[in-house]
Each structure stands twice: as structure tokens, then as C-alpha cells.
Design a protein around this motif. Structure first.
Motif, PDB file in Angstrom:
ATOM      1  N   ASN A 182       0.819  -1.212   0.000  1.00 35.86           N
ATOM      2  CA  ASN A 182       0.000   0.000   0.000  1.00 35.86           C
ATOM      3  C   ASN A 182       0.856   1.267   0.000  1.00 35.86           C
ATOM      4  O   ASN A 182       2.020   1.253   0.419  1.00 35.86           O
ATOM      5  CB  ASN A 182      -0.940   0.011   1.209  1.00 35.86           C
ATOM      6  CG  ASN A 182      -0.200  -0.022   2.543  1.00 35.86           C
ATOM      7  OD1 ASN A 182       0.055  -1.103   3.068  1.00 35.86           O
ATOM      8  ND2 ASN A 182       0.151   1.133   3.093  1.00 35.86           N
ATOM      9  N   TYR A 183       0.260   2.356  -0.478  1.00 34.12           N
ATOM     10  CA  TYR A 183       0.935   3.646  -0.357  1.00 34.12           C
ATOM     11  C   TYR A 183       0.949   4.077   1.111  1.00 34.12           C
ATOM     12  O   TYR A 183       0.187   3.573   1.936  1.00 34.12           O
ATOM     13  CB  TYR A 183       0.272   4.711  -1.239  1.00 34.12           C
ATOM     14  CG  TYR A 183      -1.184   5.045  -0.923  1.00 34.12           C
ATOM     15  CD1 TYR A 183      -1.566   5.679   0.265  1.00 34.12           C
ATOM     16  CD2 TYR A 183      -2.193   4.758  -1.856  1.00 34.12           C
ATOM     17  CE1 TYR A 183      -2.888   5.999   0.544  1.00 34.12           C
ATOM     18  CE2 TYR A 183      -3.531   5.074  -1.585  1.00 34.12           C
ATOM     19  CZ  TYR A 183      -3.857   5.702  -0.387  1.00 34.12           C
ATOM     20  OH  TYR A 183      -5.167   6.025  -0.117  1.00 34.12           O
ATOM     21  N   THR A 238      -8.513  -7.104  -5.714  1.00 35.03           N
ATOM     22  CA  THR A 238      -7.498  -7.334  -4.676  1.00 35.03           C
ATOM     23  C   THR A 238      -6.242  -6.520  -4.962  1.00 35.03           C
ATOM     24  O   THR A 238      -5.684  -5.866  -4.062  1.00 35.03           O
ATOM     25  CB  THR A 238      -7.144  -8.830  -4.614  1.00 35.03           C
ATOM     26  OG1 THR A 238      -8.318  -9.581  -4.298  1.00 35.03           O
ATOM     27  CG2 THR A 238      -6.069  -9.102  -3.567  1.00 35.03           C
ATOM     28  N   HIS A 239      -5.800  -6.538  -6.205  1.00 34.88           N
ATOM     29  CA  HIS A 239      -4.605  -5.818  -6.656  1.00 34.88           C
ATOM     30  C   HIS A 239      -4.716  -4.332  -6.338  1.00 34.88           C
ATOM     31  O   HIS A 239      -3.792  -3.738  -5.750  1.00 34.88           O
ATOM     32  CB  HIS A 239      -4.474  -6.068  -8.166  1.00 34.88           C
ATOM     33  CG  HIS A 239      -3.356  -5.367  -8.859  1.00 34.88           C
ATOM     34  ND1 HIS A 239      -2.061  -5.817  -8.856  1.00 34.88           N
ATOM     35  CD2 HIS A 239      -3.351  -4.243  -9.640  1.00 34.88           C
ATOM     36  CE1 HIS A 239      -1.305  -5.022  -9.593  1.00 34.88           C
ATOM     37  NE2 HIS A 239      -2.068  -4.051 -10.081  1.00 34.88           N
ATOM     38  N   TYR A 240      -5.841  -3.718  -6.698  1.00 40.27           N
ATOM     39  CA  TYR A 240      -5.973  -2.270  -6.547  1.00 40.27           C
ATOM     40  C   TYR A 240      -6.370  -1.842  -5.136  1.00 40.27           C
ATOM     41  O   TYR A 240      -5.890  -0.820  -4.647  1.00 40.27           O
ATOM     42  CB  TYR A 240      -6.968  -1.728  -7.575  1.00 40.27           C
ATOM     43  CG  TYR A 240      -6.460  -1.821  -8.995  1.00 40.27           C
ATOM     44  CD1 TYR A 240      -5.264  -1.211  -9.368  1.00 40.27           C
ATOM     45  CD2 TYR A 240      -7.155  -2.538  -9.973  1.00 40.27           C
ATOM     46  CE1 TYR A 240      -4.773  -1.303 -10.661  1.00 40.27           C
ATOM     47  CE2 TYR A 240      -6.677  -2.638 -11.267  1.00 40.27           C
ATOM     48  CZ  TYR A 240      -5.485  -2.019 -11.614  1.00 40.27           C
ATOM     49  OH  TYR A 240      -5.006  -2.117 -12.901  1.00 40.27           O
ATOM     50  N   GLU A 241      -7.230  -2.587  -4.477  1.00 35.58           N
ATOM     51  CA  GLU A 241      -7.639  -2.165  -3.135  1.00 35.58           C
ATOM     52  C   GLU A 241      -6.478  -2.242  -2.151  1.00 35.58           C
ATOM     53  O   GLU A 241      -6.422  -1.483  -1.175  1.00 35.58           O
ATOM     54  CB  GLU A 241      -8.824  -2.998  -2.628  1.00 35.58           C
ATOM     55  CG  GLU A 241      -8.499  -4.424  -2.240  1.00 35.58           C
ATOM     56  CD  GLU A 241      -9.730  -5.237  -1.862  1.00 35.58           C
ATOM     57  OE1 GLU A 241     -10.851  -4.716  -2.023  1.00 35.58           O
ATOM     58  OE2 GLU A 241      -9.567  -6.402  -1.430  1.00 35.58           O
ATOM     59  N   SER A 242      -5.532  -3.142  -2.425  1.00 34.92           N
ATOM     60  CA  SER A 242      -4.396  -3.278  -1.505  1.00 34.92           C
ATOM     61  C   SER A 242      -3.423  -2.108  -1.617  1.00 34.92           C
ATOM     62  O   SER A 242      -2.533  -1.960  -0.769  1.00 34.92           O
ATOM     63  CB  SER A 242      -3.662  -4.608  -1.748  1.00 34.92           C
ATOM     64  OG  SER A 242      -3.167  -4.689  -3.071  1.00 34.92           O
ATOM     65  N   LEU A 243      -3.596  -1.261  -2.641  1.00 31.87           N
ATOM     66  CA  LEU A 243      -2.754  -0.073  -2.771  1.00 31.87           C
ATOM     67  C   LEU A 243      -3.122   0.991  -1.737  1.00 31.87           C
ATOM     68  O   LEU A 243      -2.322   1.865  -1.419  1.00 31.87           O
ATOM     69  CB  LEU A 243      -2.883   0.526  -4.175  1.00 31.87           C
ATOM     70  CG  LEU A 243      -2.416  -0.333  -5.343  1.00 31.87           C
ATOM     71  CD1 LEU A 243      -2.705   0.376  -6.660  1.00 31.87           C
ATOM     72  CD2 LEU A 243      -0.930  -0.670  -5.237  1.00 31.87           C
ATOM     73  N   VAL A 244      -4.361   0.946  -1.226  1.00 35.35           N
ATOM     74  CA  VAL A 244      -4.847   1.956  -0.288  1.00 35.35           C
ATOM     75  C   VAL A 244      -4.312   1.668   1.106  1.00 35.35           C
ATOM     76  O   VAL A 244      -4.350   0.527   1.571  1.00 35.35           O
ATOM     77  CB  VAL A 244      -6.389   1.985  -0.279  1.00 35.35           C
ATOM     78  CG1 VAL A 244      -6.908   3.002   0.733  1.00 35.35           C
ATOM     79  CG2 VAL A 244      -6.925   2.296  -1.680  1.00 35.35           C
ATOM     80  N   ASP A 245      -3.819   2.699   1.778  1.00 33.49           N
ATOM     81  CA  ASP A 245      -3.248   2.540   3.119  1.00 33.49           C
ATOM     82  C   ASP A 245      -4.345   2.163   4.120  1.00 33.49           C
ATOM     83  O   ASP A 245      -5.278   2.940   4.360  1.00 33.49           O
ATOM     84  CB  ASP A 245      -2.585   3.853   3.549  1.00 33.49           C
ATOM     85  CG  ASP A 245      -1.750   3.708   4.828  1.00 33.49           C
ATOM     86  OD1 ASP A 245      -2.024   2.783   5.619  1.00 33.49           O
ATOM     87  OD2 ASP A 245      -0.840   4.529   5.023  1.00 33.49           O
ATOM     88  N   PRO A 246      -4.256   0.975   4.733  1.00 35.55           N
ATOM     89  CA  PRO A 246      -5.279   0.570   5.711  1.00 35.55           C
ATOM     90  C   PRO A 246      -5.211   1.361   7.006  1.00 35.55           C
ATOM     91  O   PRO A 246      -6.101   1.255   7.853  1.00 35.55           O
ATOM     92  CB  PRO A 246      -4.966  -0.913   5.949  1.00 35.55           C
ATOM     93  CG  PRO A 246      -3.502  -1.031   5.676  1.00 35.55           C
ATOM     94  CD  PRO A 246      -3.224  -0.064   4.560  1.00 35.55           C
TER      95      PRO A 246
END
Length: 402
Positions: A182-183, A238-246
Motif C-alpha cells: 500500500n501507499y 485485490t490488486h488495486y484495493e491493496s494499494l490503499v493505506d489501511p
């Protein structure tokens, strides 16, 4: 001229409810509308759908009745917006025609985001994904010709080429290799957060669409192709949502969602070619400005920070639907044989990738390959739409199924 949505005032929330008559929008003409008008409609449907889903998820974690009620008030308007936007699509269009339009969105929106993304790691994530959507467009175009005896060029209008990308059978990866890094919410550029939300929402909408329309077909090859690509769309989400900082708080995520809606409606208002549709984008922007104001107030109250510490003080350059042919050909020539490993990328098949390939395909030819050979048998050729010279054919280092 800069536009700061945090400083603008929109339509008061109590004045945003529309009657059924007002929601009964006239759909676009599929034969006359600009293909990119249809792309903007599909994009905003995905954005509004994500806004609704996110609001529901937030409400399920919110202990305050007052906050749940506030979310519900805004969410009702978002749901009306989603209906108005999605109902702009013509009922005359077949499911396959809409599918091809969805893939045109995925190709040209993701390519544009990849070109504009300042972070090299995030840029690579979009470059990787777009070559797969590019191939999905090619597979569905062949299915369209085989089943409906029509050519996809009527839908994409030559703005987007239709030819092989990274072969679809190579998209079946071990789930752990679909998770990206993630970013960092404190270091990422504001535009990077908007890009991630936009492409995540677009891919989520495509995943939802395929999982619902796939079984509506009688033809076995159509059912199989939607099933295969539908599974890949799950990988893409999954690929794109995991880029968002949890680590973003719920209030921060809400602020980013509302800001992104303002950004996209403003972008499409600025670039829309159809005056009637442009008026809808403008109306929805004025609604979203109020949604953003309310989200900013909740962010200040519950997060204790100023919204401008998180989002940009002025909207970035508009998101633009435009041909990306040269850019995609460059990616085809250099990145077609990539796959993922962990949170990175490699150009060789690895043990975990090969094990997943065997588990999914079991030495059988997948629907994405069969649709090309069956259309070639039925139509006398495979369908392609190449407008800028020969298609680049890099050497693949992964085995094609027999």
C-alpha cells in the motif's frame, strides 16, 4: 483557474432528493453518442456504487446513531445519483455490448491514470493491470462477433484498439501474489490516493457486473468466458484495493471518497461533449460539494485535523478519456510477459505461479483461448481492430496451454 471543492458550497442536502420523474433520465443513443460519453457514465456508476458500499461498511462500524443517520441521509442521495447515472445507459444495448464498453473504460481510464501517476510503484501497478484488461477487451470482442455477428469497432469507434494483450490464461495467479504494497497515507501525493480509489471502484464494478450477468447466457463458451474473466476481475480488485493505506481512519477514507467524487464529476463536466449529460455532471458536482462539506466537518470533529492536511487544496488536472494507443503499444512491447510475485513483478514463471496455473486449468484449454479459435472457425478469422500498424509480438517466457 483553480477549483478548491473545500471552499465551494453546493446544494443543501435537504434539497437534493429527486422525484421518480426527475430520476427517469433519457438514456444515450448507442448509435450516436460519443463512446467516451458512455465511458464517463460507466465510470461514474462505479464511483457511486463504491460510495454506497463504503458508506454501508462505515455505518456497520459506527457506534453513534447520529453518525449512522448522517451517513444514511447522504447515502440515499448517492443511491439516487447512481440510478440516474447508470440509467443513462441504453436498454437497447446487449450485455456483451455493455461488457465491451466496460473494458474500454478499464483500458483507457487505467492507461490514463498510469500515465499521470507520480509514484513509480503505483504506476507499475496500473501498467500491469491495463495489459490484462486490454486482453479481456480482445476476448469479448471475439465472443461478440461469434454470438451477435457484430464487430466491436462500432462500440469503441476506433478510439481503443482491439488486439491481444497479456494473454488471459496467464492472469490466473496465486491469490497471495495479487496483494500489492500500500501507499503511505502520510507521504503519498493526494492525486495518488484519488487514482487508487478511482481504479479500485472501476474494477469492483466490473467484477460485480460479470458475476451477475455471466450466467444469463445460454451459450457455454459465453458462460465460461464470463466465469474465467470474472475470477480475474476479483484478482484485480485485490490488486488495486491493496494499494490503499489501511491506516487511514474511517473519517479520512470518507473525506477521500467524497473529494474523489467531486474531482471526477468536475473532470467530466469539463470534458463532456454532450450538453445534456454535461448538465447531469454539473448537478451531481453541486450535490457532492455538500457531501464533501459534511464529510470535512465530521473529519475535523472526529479526526481533529484540517481536511487540507489530507486532500489537495485545489483539484488536479481533469481526468480525461482519450486514446492511449501509442502508450499501450509501448507497454505491450516491454511488459507483456510480466507476472507478480509477492508484492513485486517478475518476467519468468515461478513455482507458485505454475502451481496455480495447473490447479485452475488442469491441462485444459481455457475459455479465453477457445473463444478465439471458435470465432476463427465460425467467422473465418479472429477479430482484431488495429489502427496504428502491426501489433508488437514480444517473446513470452510462459507456456501456452494446449
Amino acid at each position: 483557474m483553480t477549483f478548491n471543492p473545500l471552499r465551494e458550497r453546493g446544494i443543501p442536502l435537504d434539497e437534493q432528493v429527486r422525484t421518480w420523474r426527475e430520476l427517469a433520465v433519457m438514456p444515450i443513443d448507442p448509435d450516436e453518442a460519443d463512446p467516451y460519453t458512455r465511458c464517463r457514465i460507466i465510470t461514474m456508476n462505479g464511483i457511486e456504487t463504491e460510495a454506497i458500499f463504503f458508506s454501508h461498511h462505515m455505518a456497520r462500524h459506527c457506534p453513534s446513531i447520529e453518525m449512522k443517520q448522517q451517513l444514511a441521509r447522504v447515502r440515499y442521495i448517492e443511491a439516487q445519483q447512481q440510478k440516474a447515472v447508470n440509467w443513462l445507459l441504453p436498454g437497447l444495448a446487449s450485455v456483451l455490448e455493455t461488457t465491451i464498453a466496460y473494458e474500454q473504460v478499464a483500458v483507457d481510464l487505467t492507461a490514463w491514470v498510469a500515465r499521470m501517476e507520480p509514484d513509480p510503484y503505483l504506476k507499475q501497478a496500473y501498467q500491469f493491470g491495463v495489459l490484462e484488461d486490454f486482453d479481456h477487451l480482445y476476448r469479448y470482442a471475439n465472443l461478440y462477433e461469434m454470438i451477435e455477428h457484430r464487430r466491436a469497432e462500432k462500440i469503441v469507434d476506433g478510439l481503443t484498439e482491439v488486439m491481444p494483450g497479456r494473454p488471459t490464461y496467464l492472469h490466473h495467479r496465486n491469490p497471495v501474489d495479487n496483494v500489492r504494497q500500500n501507499y503511505d497515507k502520510d507521504a503519498a501525493a493526494p492525486i495518488s490516493k484519488l487514482h487508487a480509489l478511482t481504479i479500485m471502484a472501476a474494477e469492483q464494478q466490473t467484477m460485480n457486473f460479470y458475476m451477475n450477468v455471466g450466467p444469463l447466457y445460454m451459450e457455454p463458451i459465453a458462460r465460461q468466458l464470463y466465469q474465467e474473466i470474472g475470477m480475474i476481475e476479483e484478482e484485480h480488485v485485490t490488486h488495486y484495493e491493496s494499494l490503499v493505506d489501511p491506516g487511514e481512519t474511517w473519517w479520512e477514507m470518507l473525506l477521500n471518497h467524497e473529494y474523489n467524487e467531486c474531482y471526477l464529476y468536475h473532470s467530466f463536466m469539463e470534458t463532456e461533449s454532450d450538453p445534456r449529460i454535461k448538465a447531469i455532471w454539473e448537478l451531481h458536482l453541486n450535490m457532492e460539494l455538500e457531501h464533501l462539506r459534511l464529510a470535512a466537518e465530521m473529519f475535523k470533529r472526529h479526526d481533529g485535523r484540517d481536511p487540507e492536511q489530507v486532500v489537495a487544496p485545489a483539484l488536479p488536472a481533469p481526468v480525461t478519456f482519450e486514446p492511449n494507443k501509442a502508450y499501450l503499444r509501448e507497454l505491450l512491447a516491454t511488459q507483456i510477459d510480466y507476472t507478480t510475485i509477492g508484492t513485486g513483478y517478475v518476467q519468468e514463471a515461478h513455482e507458485r505461479f505454475e502451481a496455480m496455473q495447473r490447479a485452475v486449468m488442469d491441462d485444459e484449454k481455457p475459455a479465453s483461448e477457445l473463444v478465439i479459435s471458435e470465432n476463427a472457425m465460425k467467422s473465418g478469422h479472429e477479430y482484431r481492430l488495429e489502427t496504428e500498424g502491426p501489433h508488437p509480438v514480444p517473446s513470452l517466457r510462459m507456456n501456452r496451454p494446449t
